[in-house]
Design a protein around this motif. Structure first.
Motif, PDB file in Angstrom:
ATOM      1  N   THR A   8     -32.741 -18.139 -20.217  1.00 46.16           N
ATOM      2  CA  THR A   8     -32.583 -18.629 -18.850  1.00 46.16           C
ATOM      3  C   THR A   8     -31.472 -19.657 -18.769  1.00 46.16           C
ATOM      4  O   THR A   8     -30.675 -19.656 -17.844  1.00 46.16           O
ATOM      5  N   GLY A  76      34.286  -0.104  14.504  1.00 51.33           N
ATOM      6  CA  GLY A  76      33.277   0.750  13.880  1.00 51.33           C
ATOM      7  C   GLY A  76      32.619   0.060  12.701  1.00 51.33           C
ATOM      8  O   GLY A  76      31.399   0.120  12.518  1.00 51.33           O
ATOM      9  N   ASN A  79      30.260  -2.742  13.807  1.00 55.77           N
ATOM     10  CA  ASN A  79      29.058  -2.231  14.458  1.00 55.77           C
ATOM     11  C   ASN A  79      27.980  -1.912  13.440  1.00 55.77           C
ATOM     12  O   ASN A  79      26.812  -2.209  13.642  1.00 55.77           O
ATOM     13  N   GLU A  80      28.408  -1.311  12.355  1.00 58.51           N
ATOM     14  CA  GLU A  80      27.414  -0.907  11.363  1.00 58.51           C
ATOM     15  C   GLU A  80      27.048  -2.070  10.446  1.00 58.51           C
ATOM     16  O   GLU A  80      25.937  -2.140   9.948  1.00 58.51           O
ATOM     17  N   ILE A  94      24.676   4.605   4.387  1.00 53.09           N
ATOM     18  CA  ILE A  94      25.619   5.156   5.355  1.00 53.09           C
ATOM     19  C   ILE A  94      26.177   6.478   4.855  1.00 53.09           C
ATOM     20  O   ILE A  94      26.231   7.469   5.577  1.00 53.09           O
ATOM     21  N   TYR A  95      26.598   6.458   3.566  1.00 57.35           N
ATOM     22  CA  TYR A  95      27.235   7.668   3.059  1.00 57.35           C
ATOM     23  C   TYR A  95      26.248   8.814   2.969  1.00 57.35           C
ATOM     24  O   TYR A  95      26.595   9.975   3.205  1.00 57.35           O
ATOM     25  N   GLN A  97      23.987   9.598   4.926  1.00 52.00           N
ATOM     26  CA  GLN A  97      23.687  10.226   6.203  1.00 52.00           C
ATOM     27  C   GLN A  97      24.614  11.402   6.481  1.00 52.00           C
ATOM     28  O   GLN A  97      24.289  12.244   7.309  1.00 52.00           O
ATOM     29  N   PHE A  98      25.738  11.437   5.793  1.00 49.80           N
ATOM     30  CA  PHE A  98      26.642  12.551   6.015  1.00 49.80           C
ATOM     31  C   PHE A  98      26.263  13.760   5.177  1.00 49.80           C
ATOM     32  O   PHE A  98      26.765  14.858   5.433  1.00 49.80           O
TER      33      PHE A  98
ATOM     34  N   MET B   1      21.958  11.570  13.605  1.00 48.05           N
ATOM     35  CA  MET B   1      22.751  10.530  12.961  1.00 48.05           C
ATOM     36  C   MET B   1      22.942   9.382  13.932  1.00 48.05           C
ATOM     37  O   MET B   1      23.195   9.585  15.093  1.00 48.05           O
ATOM     38  N   GLY B   4      26.384   4.487  15.275  1.00 44.90           N
ATOM     39  CA  GLY B   4      27.315   3.682  14.520  1.00 44.90           C
ATOM     40  C   GLY B   4      27.820   4.408  13.291  1.00 44.90           C
ATOM     41  O   GLY B   4      28.979   4.267  12.900  1.00 44.90           O
ATOM     42  N   VAL B   5      26.955   5.224  12.693  1.00 40.87           N
ATOM     43  CA  VAL B   5      27.382   5.921  11.494  1.00 40.87           C
ATOM     44  C   VAL B   5      28.456   6.940  11.836  1.00 40.87           C
ATOM     45  O   VAL B   5      29.341   7.210  11.032  1.00 40.87           O
ATOM     46  N   ALA B   7      30.842   6.468  13.548  1.00 36.05           N
ATOM     47  CA  ALA B   7      32.134   5.792  13.465  1.00 36.05           C
ATOM     48  C   ALA B   7      32.661   5.792  12.037  1.00 36.05           C
ATOM     49  O   ALA B   7      33.840   5.532  11.813  1.00 36.05           O
ATOM     50  N   TRP B   8      31.793   6.057  11.055  1.00 34.80           N
ATOM     51  CA  TRP B   8      32.235   6.063   9.670  1.00 34.80           C
ATOM     52  C   TRP B   8      32.661   7.433   9.202  1.00 34.80           C
ATOM     53  O   TRP B   8      33.011   7.604   8.032  1.00 34.80           O
ATOM     54  N   LEU B   9      32.603   8.397  10.090  1.00 35.23           N
ATOM     55  CA  LEU B   9      33.004   9.742   9.674  1.00 35.23           C
ATOM     56  C   LEU B   9      34.452   9.791   9.192  1.00 35.23           C
ATOM     57  O   LEU B   9      34.731  10.449   8.193  1.00 35.23           O
ATOM     58  N   ALA B  12      34.391   8.838   5.663  1.00 36.70           N
ATOM     59  CA  ALA B  12      33.839   9.845   4.752  1.00 36.70           C
ATOM     60  C   ALA B  12      34.848  10.959   4.512  1.00 36.70           C
ATOM     61  O   ALA B  12      34.974  11.471   3.393  1.00 36.70           O
ATOM     62  N   ARG B  99      25.444   2.117  22.998  1.00 37.86           N
ATOM     63  CA  ARG B  99      26.178   1.181  22.145  1.00 37.86           C
ATOM     64  C   ARG B  99      25.563   1.071  20.774  1.00 37.86           C
ATOM     65  O   ARG B  99      26.273   1.045  19.778  1.00 37.86           O
ATOM     66  N   ALA B 344     -30.394 -15.407 -10.360  1.00 37.02           N
ATOM     67  CA  ALA B 344     -30.435 -16.872 -10.365  1.00 37.02           C
ATOM     68  C   ALA B 344     -31.870 -17.379 -10.340  1.00 37.02           C
ATOM     69  O   ALA B 344     -32.202 -18.366 -10.984  1.00 37.02           O
ATOM     70  N   LYS B 346     -34.448 -15.789 -11.351  1.00 34.92           N
ATOM     71  CA  LYS B 346     -35.334 -15.134 -12.315  1.00 34.92           C
ATOM     72  C   LYS B 346     -36.077 -16.160 -13.150  1.00 34.92           C
ATOM     73  O   LYS B 346     -37.225 -15.971 -13.533  1.00 34.92           O
ATOM     74  N   GLY B 347     -35.397 -17.263 -13.421  1.00 31.77           N
ATOM     75  CA  GLY B 347     -36.007 -18.232 -14.318  1.00 31.77           C
ATOM     76  C   GLY B 347     -37.149 -19.014 -13.686  1.00 31.77           C
ATOM     77  O   GLY B 347     -38.109 -19.376 -14.347  1.00 31.77           O
ATOM     78  N   THR B 379     -34.192 -22.840  -7.648  1.00 31.96           N
ATOM     79  CA  THR B 379     -33.275 -23.380  -8.637  1.00 31.96           C
ATOM     80  C   THR B 379     -32.008 -23.860  -7.948  1.00 31.96           C
ATOM     81  O   THR B 379     -31.712 -23.511  -6.801  1.00 31.96           O
ATOM     82  N   VAL B 381     -28.897 -23.259  -8.902  1.00 25.40           N
ATOM     83  CA  VAL B 381     -27.950 -22.148  -8.755  1.00 25.40           C
ATOM     84  C   VAL B 381     -28.330 -21.304  -7.563  1.00 25.40           C
ATOM     85  O   VAL B 381     -27.476 -20.886  -6.768  1.00 25.40           O
ATOM     86  N   ILE B 384     -27.208 -22.970  -4.448  1.00 22.46           N
ATOM     87  CA  ILE B 384     -25.755 -22.850  -4.233  1.00 22.46           C
ATOM     88  C   ILE B 384     -25.427 -21.466  -3.705  1.00 22.46           C
ATOM     89  O   ILE B 384     -24.680 -21.306  -2.719  1.00 22.46           O
TER      90      ILE B 384
END
Lengths: 233, 629
Positions: A8, A76, A79-80, A94-95, A97-98, B1, B4-5, B7-9, B12, B99, B344, B346-347, B379, B381, B384
């Motif tokens: 105990t 451009g 914007n990104e 970005i790349y 996505q193409f 797409m 904005g992306v 615009a990155w064409l 690429a 935009r 607790a 039991k005792g 007890t 315990v 508590i």
């Protein structure tokens, strides 16, 4: 009888220890006490690395774009990436996505390294525009130079078969799985072999810049294709 | 797409030079670059507020109005700008979409106004960004529910189809007690008997003093057994009759039997019948006593009478997941604490915590802060653990409760709002009708001023405008001229409602077609009711002002039109038979009788024969049918 008493007592002791530990943990969780000193709040991400590019006149002098073209390009770009620089992850996003069918991240990584000429981990507008200036308005020599730079991953002046294989795999990865005819595993390797047979004149296993430029200038197809994207902007 | 992306064409494409030296085949030629024109600014004038953007920005989305050539229709040469007569506040968001590539939904805008603007500019709402999409969908759903509510209530309240069977009338009376006095009486009677029955059940068990020979108290139920039995019988009979009537009247019996209310009804009356059937067997009577418990379910029958109860039930149903979570977390906590308490305690000697299940009771009592005190830890315990248990109990129970409360509040307010809206709508419609009735007879007034003769049309137009001075005189003049043209076309005239009613009465009394007595007897009242109903039907495009004035004549007009088009439909086989008997009558007497007689021929078969092209044809036939009844 002693055993029972100890049992105990032992149970009680175990219970007390468990309870104390649990309550300490709970208090720590609630933020009332701190165990270690590194309980600083989450570091806010380095916000907005502001970067402002050089003035329009300097860029006009450095590159072969005129004012209007630079304006369009900058709009451009900004914007990104409103913070003014592209880091590698954004670049990859970005790349990619193409090329939705395949995985363009590896090639984007090489491309990023080719654009990031000052090796600071981010591509600013100047890097971007200077790279584009070479690609779109440069002489054939410059373009070939740029391509060599792209292939030479460790920038030691030699293209080895392993470097070329990495590049080739990256390019084939962009195709994705659904191709016709089916991509086999050693297609990139075969392609590298063909390339080296063509380019490596002295068969020393590496391609130097002169070998590369010589060989390309003698190849009609390559020369024609270099002019392909003249009027992109 | 993303925009904005795009615009990155160029980038690429430029970077594709990296593939050239390793290319195994020659490259294809690039597409001709014919957007050589400079990227200029576009000026968009939206109701006076000017917006400017690059042309390229708008052309990012070529399948919208602004991005395609459709915007050229709005180009205004004099000011060299694109003019849109729309809401500038919402346009701001639409332009931001071009935009930034992300469409946002502003919280303060009305959802239908926003939807209309999106539809006008050709933007699908699905591209609303994640940040605003949830809000948008919630508002939209609320709006749909509101519209659905309105439609439902309108269908319920306004529609009095005259050809409802007795069964349907009964069902309607059961569902909406406010429709007729009988239904109201029935409603209150059943409510009263439910209350009586429940009270009887309760009072039955109250101790009622002692009998002569016994010492023990007897309950009132045993003392006045006969009285209670009679009361119970009466109540159960009423409930049974009600249940059977409902069952008979239900439009879908199977659905009705499956519904909750019907199950409650059955459960409420079953114990009585089982009790009747059962003998006084010793074993079974124990079970029988248990069955009597189910009589308390009669109290749930009140939920038909109380909207609040229904809302409560609906809330509990909709919060099922929260309730489930509450239950689960409580169970977990109970098991944990009971186990710890057991070990607790039991005792300690003479502990009441003899097993873990026995400790469950203590845990539940402590966690719900009841604290009966029949089991206490001894007890340290144990104490508590017991304190931790009671603290955590408060927390665990308090957590899901606000969710349930907010659900209930939302549903309750919704139902309140629905009621409020219905009440407001009635007054609103009333007020609008009052204002409109001033202008309904505009055309008739125009006519009565004797201004219809063609000779003096031009001269009188000015005078007419002075007399009928409205905010939009040009429109009214043209409208009146149009109605005049229609009159001349059909060789009939528009009249006002009183004249129509009087003539209708005359006709119905004068002529009694022998083979359709039902029509004539009810024709006057039903004719009027259908006419008024026709006014409310939204599918009609004819303006109200027309119909109130020109009922009688418009029917004849339609019937004459119907006649004229008959030769076309003659080819359809099913109509041939009806044709012969109707045509001669129609041609001779182009008045109400014609309309009355054409009706035995239900044009219901026409849908099978008519294609979509002839739908106006048979819809006019429908009109004739409706109006003559």
């Amino acid at each position: 009888m002693l055993n029972v008493l100890w049992e105990t007592e032992g149970l009680q002791a175990v219970g007390i220890v468990v309870l104390v530990c649990a309550s300490l943990k709970l208090l720590h969780l609630l933020g009332l006490i701190n165990f270690s000193e590194d309980s600083v709040e989450d570091e806010l991400e380095l916000s907005a690395v502001r970067h402002r590019p050089e003035g329009l006149e300097q860029l006009e002098a450095l590159t072969r774009f005129n004012r209007k073209e630079l304006q369009i390009l900058y709009r451009g770009f900004k914007n990104e990436c409103p913070s003014g620089v592209v880091n590698e992850d954004t670049f990859k996003v970005i790349y990619s996505q193409f090329f939705p069918q395949g995985d363009a991240s590896m090639y984007a990584h090489f491309l990023f390294n080719a654009f990031d000429t000052d090796k600071d981990g981010s591509v600013s507008f100047e890097d971007f525009v200077m790279g584009l200036s070479i690609l779109l308005r440069g002489s054939v020599q410059e373009k070939l130079n740029w391509a060599f730079n792209l292939y030479d991953i460790n920038k030691d002046g030699y293209i080895t078969k392993e470097e070329m294989l990495d590049i080739m795999k990256a390019i084939y990865d962009m195709m994705g799985k659904c191709t016709y005819p089916l991509l086999k595993d050693d297609t990139p390797r075969q392609h590298v072999e063909i390339f080296f047979q063509k380019m490596d004149k002295n068969k020393d296993g590496v391609v130097t810049i002169d070998e590369f430029i010589d060989c390309c200038q003698n190849d009609e197809n390559i020369m024609r294709s270099m002019q392909l994207f003249e009027n992109v902007i | 797409m993303a925009a904005g992306v795009a615009a990155w064409l160029p980038f690429a494409r430029a970077a594709a030079i990296g593939w050239m030296p390793v290319a195994s085949a020659p490259m294809p030629t690039p597409p001709p670059d014919n957007r050589r024109k400079q990227d200029g600014l576009i000026l968009l004038n939206v109701s006076g507020q000017k917006f400017q953007t690059w042309r390229n920005t708008l052309e990012r989305y070529p399948d919208t109005l602004l991005g395609s050539t459709e915007r050229e229709f709005f180009f205004h040469e004099e000011t060299n700008e694109y003019f849109f007569d729309r809401d500038p506040d919402i346009f701001r968001h639409i332009l931001n979409f071009y935009r930034t590539g992300k469409l946002h939904y502003p919280r303060q805008e009305c959802i239908s106004a926003y939807d209309e603007e999106l539809a006008f500019f050709g933007i699908i709402p699905e591209i609303i960004g994640d940040c605003c999409y949830e809000e948008y969908k919630d508002r939209r759903r609320e709006n749909q529910e509101r519209i659905q509510d309105d439609e439902d209530s309108e269908n319920q309240n306004d529609m009095v189809p005259p050809d409802m069977t007795f069964r349907e009338t009964m069902w309607r009376a059961f569902e909406n007690p406010h429709t007729s006095t009988m239904a109201l009486v029935f409603y209150y009677v059943t409510g009263f008997f439910i209350a009586v029955s429940v009270m009887a059940n309760v009072v039955e068990t109250v101790p009622c003093g002692t009998l002569q020979n016994r010492v023990k108290q007897v309950s009132c139920g045993e003392r006045y057994a006969l009285a209670f039995f009679c009361l119970d019988t009466a109540c159960v009979m009423i409930f049974t009759v009600e249940y059977l009537l409902r069952l008979m009247a239900a439009p879908s019996r199977w659905n009705f039997i499956k519904s909750v209310m019907s199950v409650i009804d059955v459960v409420a009356i079953m114990p009585y019948y089982i009790g009747l059937v059962m003998t006084d067997n010793e074993d079974v009577s124990g079970a029988f006593v248990t069955l009597r418990v189910f009589r308390v379910f009669r109290i749930f029958k009140f939920s038909r009478h109380s909207a609040g109860l229904r809302i409560l039930g609906y809330t509990l149903k909709s919060c099922a997941s929260e309730l489930g979570f509450l239950l689960f977390s409580l169970t977990m906590a109970i098991i944990i604490f009971a186990t710890v308490m057991f070990y607790a305690e039991k005792g300690s000697s003479a502990s009441k915590f003899t097993s873990i299940p026995a400790a469950f009771w203590y845990t539940i009592v402590t966690m719900t802060t009841l604290g009966y005190g029949d089991m206490v830890p001894k007890t340290i315990v144990g104490k508590i653990v017991g304190s931790v248990c009671s603290l955590s109990g408060v927390l665990v129970i308090a957590l899901p409760v606000p969710v349930i409360v907010s659900n209930f509040s939302r549903i309750y307010h919704q139902s309140q709002r629905a009621d409020k809206r219905r009440a407001q709508k009635k007054t609103k419609l009333g007020r609008i009708a009052a204002r409109k009735s001033g202008g309904t007879s505009a055309y008739l007034q125009y006519k009565s001023n004797g201004l219809l003769s063609d000779l003096i049309d031009e001269a009188s137009k000015a005078a007419g405008q002075a007399l009928v001075c409205k905010a939009n005189p040009m429109f009214d003049t043209h409208h009146n001229h149009l109605l005049h043209c229609l009159e001349k076309t059909t060789n009939h005239e528009f009249v006002d409602e009183q004249t129509f009613e009087t003539s209708l009465l005359e006709v119905s009394m004068a002529k009694h077609p022998p083979h359709s007595p039902s029509l004539s007897s009810g024709s006057s009242s039903q004719g009027l009711s259908c006419c008024s109903r026709r006014n409310k039907r939204k599918s009609f495009n004819v303006p109200n002002s027309n119909m109130t004035g020109g009922h009688r004549n418009s029917i004849q007009e339609l019937s004459t039109i119907h006649i004229r088009e008959r030769p076309i439909t003659n080819s359809r086989s099913s109509l041939n038979a009806k044709f012969e008997e109707t045509v001669p009558l129609n041609c001779k007497q182009p008045y109400i009788t014609a309309a009355v007689i054409t009706l035995p021929t239900p044009p219901v078969t026409t849908p099978e024969n008519d294609g979509s092209a002839s739908s106006p044809d048979y819809s006019q036939a429908n009109i004739v049918r409706v109006s003559a009844l």
